[in-house]
Motif scaffolding. Structure first.
Motif, PDB file in Angstrom:
ATOM      1  N   LYS A 113      29.621 -28.450  25.504  1.00  0.00           N
ATOM      2  CA  LYS A 113      28.950 -27.576  26.373  1.00  0.00           C
ATOM      3  C   LYS A 113      27.532 -28.089  26.911  1.00  0.00           C
ATOM      4  CE  LYS A 113      30.985 -22.982  24.576  1.00  0.00           C
ATOM      5  NZ  LYS A 113      31.441 -22.565  25.980  1.00  0.00           N
ATOM      6  N   TRP A 114      26.636 -28.672  26.116  1.00  0.00           N
ATOM      7  CA  TRP A 114      25.351 -29.358  26.344  1.00  0.00           C
ATOM      8  C   TRP A 114      25.599 -30.235  27.333  1.00  0.00           C
ATOM      9  CZ3 TRP A 114      23.136 -34.092  24.895  1.00  0.00           C
ATOM     10  CH2 TRP A 114      21.767 -34.028  25.199  1.00  0.00           C
ATOM     11  N   ARG A 118      28.190 -26.468  32.491  1.00  0.00           N
ATOM     12  CA  ARG A 118      28.777 -25.258  33.580  1.00  0.00           C
ATOM     13  C   ARG A 118      28.326 -24.107  33.356  1.00  0.00           C
ATOM     14  NH1 ARG A 118      35.194 -24.632  34.679  1.00  0.00           N
ATOM     15  NH2 ARG A 118      35.264 -24.177  36.945  1.00  0.00           N
ATOM     16  N   GLU A 119      27.799 -23.579  34.626  1.00  0.00           N
ATOM     17  CA  GLU A 119      27.360 -22.061  34.402  1.00  0.00           C
ATOM     18  C   GLU A 119      28.770 -21.200  34.268  1.00  0.00           C
ATOM     19  OE1 GLU A 119      24.520 -21.210  34.103  1.00  0.00           O
ATOM     20  OE2 GLU A 119      23.721 -23.076  34.269  1.00  0.00           O
ATOM     21  N   ARG A 120      28.595 -20.036  33.853  1.00  0.00           N
ATOM     22  CA  ARG A 120      29.586 -18.933  33.505  1.00  0.00           C
ATOM     23  C   ARG A 120      29.982 -18.310  34.833  1.00  0.00           C
ATOM     24  NH1 ARG A 120      31.110 -17.742  28.289  1.00  0.00           N
ATOM     25  NH2 ARG A 120      29.700 -18.651  26.734  1.00  0.00           N
ATOM     26  N   ASN A 130      25.909 -15.384  26.530  1.00  0.00           N
ATOM     27  CA  ASN A 130      25.132 -16.763  26.856  1.00  0.00           C
ATOM     28  C   ASN A 130      25.581 -18.023  26.811  1.00  0.00           C
ATOM     29  OD1 ASN A 130      22.761 -14.425  27.282  1.00  0.00           O
ATOM     30  ND2 ASN A 130      22.887 -14.290  25.231  1.00  0.00           N
ATOM     31  N   GLY A 131      24.809 -18.987  27.134  1.00  0.00           N
ATOM     32  CA  GLY A 131      25.126 -20.301  27.001  1.00  0.00           C
ATOM     33  C   GLY A 131      26.145 -20.762  28.177  1.00  0.00           C
ATOM     34  N   PHE A 132      26.253 -21.955  27.840  1.00  0.00           N
ATOM     35  CA  PHE A 132      27.359 -22.716  28.966  1.00  0.00           C
ATOM     36  C   PHE A 132      28.746 -22.343  28.904  1.00  0.00           C
ATOM     37  CE2 PHE A 132      23.688 -25.694  28.951  1.00  0.00           C
ATOM     38  CZ  PHE A 132      23.323 -25.280  30.108  1.00  0.00           C
ATOM     39  N   SER A 133      29.697 -22.764  29.967  1.00  0.00           N
ATOM     40  CA  SER A 133      30.964 -22.142  29.757  1.00  0.00           C
ATOM     41  C   SER A 133      31.961 -23.243  29.545  1.00  0.00           C
ATOM     42  CB  SER A 133      31.335 -21.725  31.520  1.00  0.00           C
ATOM     43  OG  SER A 133      32.467 -21.133  31.637  1.00  0.00           O
ATOM     44  N   PHE A 134      31.612 -24.348  29.745  1.00  0.00           N
ATOM     45  CA  PHE A 134      32.997 -25.363  29.533  1.00  0.00           C
ATOM     46  C   PHE A 134      32.686 -26.410  28.235  1.00  0.00           C
ATOM     47  CE2 PHE A 134      35.038 -29.464  30.498  1.00  0.00           C
ATOM     48  CZ  PHE A 134      36.259 -29.241  31.202  1.00  0.00           C
TER      49      PHE A 134
END
Length: 222
Positions: A113-114, A118-120, A130-134
């Motif tokens: 993810k880091w 990718r944004e959700r 929260n956090g990234f999507s992929f």
């Protein structure tokens, strides 16, 4: 099984693992490369429209409950319960495999993810994440956890009346977990597929390492 037969079986199994590993790795990389492309966007939006077109109160409540099982806390509870059962049955290597592959898989997911960041999706989210999507953490962790249980069940028993229900329940949990993430609007379908692919890669690599450790242990006993 004769010695030559065992060698051929192991070689065939390793070949299948390598083919699966290559295919899943290619799928993950292909999805990651297509994140900003129109074709993957159309693919994602088409599935999201179909899945979210079936939103209703009962389904939402059930899928919220289901997706909670795929959270870090939910996975930890399941891992602890199964580990207690396996230790009671004196399947110590299976316990170590389950704990290792699930815990390490979580760190791998965060790292991926880091890297990709990718944004959700912002289309009709039913919960806030929260956090990234992929890749999807729930999808990846469910593939690893329930995939590990399938592997362990296969090793623990040859009784198909036990194996088949385990395979069906675990397979259904993997699919429903991914579906719930799309339904709740917190992941693109490509996030889910990438989670499955990454989970499959990590599961295969970990399983092969533990099989080698088991092989070394048997050799020392001879």
């Amino acid at each position: 099984m004769p010695w030559n037969g065992r060698v051929q079986f192991r070689a065939g199994r390793l070949l299948v693992s390598i083919i699966l590993l290559a295919g899943l790795t290619y799928l993950f990389i292909d999805l990651a490369r297509g994140i900003d492309g129109d074709s993957l966007y159309r693919f994602d939006m088409g599935i999201i429209q179909v899945v979210q077109g079936s939103i209703n109160d009962l389904s939402t409540k059930l899928l919220l409950l289901l997706t909670s099982l795929g959270s870090v806390k939910g996975n930890m509870v399941l891992v602890i319960l199964f580990s207690i059962w396996f230790i009671w049955k004196k399947h110590y290597l299976s316990t170590a495999f389950l704990v290792f592959v699930t815990l390490s898989g979580g760190f791998v997911n965060r790292y991926l993810k880091w890297i990709i960041q990718r944004e959700r999706p912002s289309l009709n989210p039913l919960v806030v994440e929260n956090g990234f999507s992929f890749p999807s953490g729930h999808s990846m962790s469910s593939f690893i956890l329930y995939g590990a249980l399938i592997i362990i069940a296969t090793r623990m028993t040859k009784n198909w009346s036990i194996r088949i229900p385990v395979y069906l329940v675990c397979g259904m949990m993997i699919l429903l977990m991914g579906y719930s993430r799309i339904y709740l609007g917190v992941h693109y379908p490509s996030d889910v597929l990438a989670g499955y692919a990454a989970g499959g890669v990590w599961l295969i690599v970990s399983a092969e390492v533990f099989k080698y450790v088991e092989y070394l242990g048997r050799r020392k006993k001879r």
